[in-house]
Design an enzyme around this catalytic site. Structure first.
Site, short mmCIF file in Angstrom:
data_model
loop_
_atom_site.label_atom_id
_atom_site.label_comp_id
_atom_site.label_asym_id
_atom_site.label_seq_id
_atom_site.Cartn_x
_atom_site.Cartn_y
_atom_site.Cartn_z
N THR A 117 0.89 -1.24 0.12
CA THR A 117 -0.55 0.04 0.17
C THR A 117 0.94 1.49 0.28
O THR A 117 2.02 1.16 -0.04
CB THR A 117 -0.63 -0.49 1.13
OG1 THR A 117 -1.33 1.36 1.13
CG2 THR A 117 -0.25 -0.01 2.38
N TYR A 142 -1.59 -0.01 9.98
CA TYR A 142 -2.70 -0.55 8.63
C TYR A 142 -0.65 -0.24 8.08
O TYR A 142 -0.52 -1.13 7.25
CB TYR A 142 -3.56 0.11 8.05
CG TYR A 142 -3.52 -0.32 6.53
CD1 TYR A 142 -3.43 -1.59 6.03
CD2 TYR A 142 -3.32 1.07 5.32
CE1 TYR A 142 -3.64 -1.79 4.68
CE2 TYR A 142 -3.40 0.78 4.35
CZ TYR A 142 -3.53 -0.96 3.86
OH TYR A 142 -3.53 -0.90 2.31
#
Length: 337
Positions: A117, A142
């Site tokens: 990501t 995350y």
């Protein structure tokens, strides 16, 4: 030889499965169905329900299927949730990925594509598109959990006969142009998904988290990539590794950004619906602005985006949203573009 797709019943994974099958690949899917849907998996794929941390199940899958490549989508992806419950993100995204990688080594699987990501960058130090060489400053568990898995892959590739490609996603949106699958998760937080729900009357509006950022209109800026282009980048990564390509990390985005308000205006224009927009405070963990430099993907993977148009991304998302709750991956697919 087969391709194992973890999280293949989810939003991006189901697109990947369809694309692999379109290309004549034998596909095996592993998904625990926590956010994915069994009906989203194309019928031609072999499906196992379970967790990537289940070592016994992984051994069964590898013993019964000649797995050559793992494309690893399974994981937790919501920034606010990761801030509220960081331990679950480190367990699911990092620890469980480590279990999967260990099983791949045991089964002598040579190729691995990892769903990473752009959150690993945080807010870039310099203005302009961010390259893979930029400093990593994740602003949420995350992003950190994904960064840690990238580091594990790097070290494993240095020690074993193992090649990986880590693809750093920017903001994924849209739906399969053939109408087979799309984003179906209830309560999703992705902006275009939320806005299309509002346009179709499934929500009573959209809340904007922060209007005082140092951007032209005060809202966060993101690089939006069509999910089919993203899936194709994975296919290109697989083909490159099969041809002897070394391990690499590549950004997956288009190289230009849109603010939250610009996206909402475009959804209104495409849908013809002027849904309510409420302006609220900032949300923890949101970088101010992040746009990809996709040069590595385009040069190393020979990746050529086909849907680099915000209105096309939104239109495919709207068409899919309007079909829900119809089952995805239907056999009588029709062309939408």
């Amino acid at each position: 030889m087969s391709v194992l797709v973890t999280g293949g019943a989810g939003y991006i994974g189901s697109h990947m499965v369809c694309l692999l099958i379109d290309g004549g690949e034998d596909v095996v899917v592993l998904d625990r169905l926590s956010t994915g849907f069994r009906e989203a998996v194309a019928p031609a794929a072999c499906f196992y329900e379970g967790d990537i941390a289940d070592r016994g199940l992984l051994r069964t899958i590898f013993s019964k299927n000649a797995i050559e490549t793992i494309i690893h989508f399974a994981g937790s992806i919501t920034v606010p949730e990761s801030i509220a419950d960081p331990l679950s993100y480190y367990e699911n995204n990092t620890v469980n990925s480590c279990v999967l990688i260990a099983a791949a080594l045991e089964a002598k699987v040579p190729y691995f594509v990892f769903s990473s990501t752009a959150a690993v960058y945080g807010t870039p130090e310099n203005a302009g598109p961010v390259a893979e060489t930029a400093a990593l400053h994740p602003e949420s568990p995350y992003g950190t959990s994904k960064m840690m898995t990238e580091m594990i892959l790097r070290d494993i590739a240095a020690a074993y006969d193992f090649t990986y490609t880590a693809l750093r996603y920017f903001n994924v949106a849209g739906a399969d142009p053939h109408g087979r699958t799309g984003q179906s998760t209830a309560g999703a937080t992705h902006l275009i998904k939320v806005a299309t729900e509002a346009a179709l009357g499934k929500r009573n509006g959209v809340e904007v988290y922060g209007t005082d950022y140092p951007t032209p209109d005060g809202t966060c800026v993101r690089d939006y990539i069509h999910v089919t282009d993203l899936a194709n980048a994975h296919l290109k990564a697989l083909q490159r590794m099969r041809a002897g390509g070394r391990s690499i990390i590549a950004n997956c985005g288009y190289g230009r950004g849109f603010s939250v308000l610009e996206v909402l205006d475009q959804v209104k224009a495409v849908s013809g619906v002027d849904f309510p927009v409420r302006k609220g405070g900032r949300r923890p963990g949101d970088p101010v602005s992040i746009v990809a430099n996709p040069t590595v993907a385009m040069q190393e993977l020979d990746w050529k985006p086909q849907y680099d148009d915000l209105s096309v991304i939104i239109r495919t998302a709207l068409i899919w949203e309007d079909r829900l709750p119809t089952a995805p991956c239907v056999s009588d697919a029709r062309r939408m573009l």
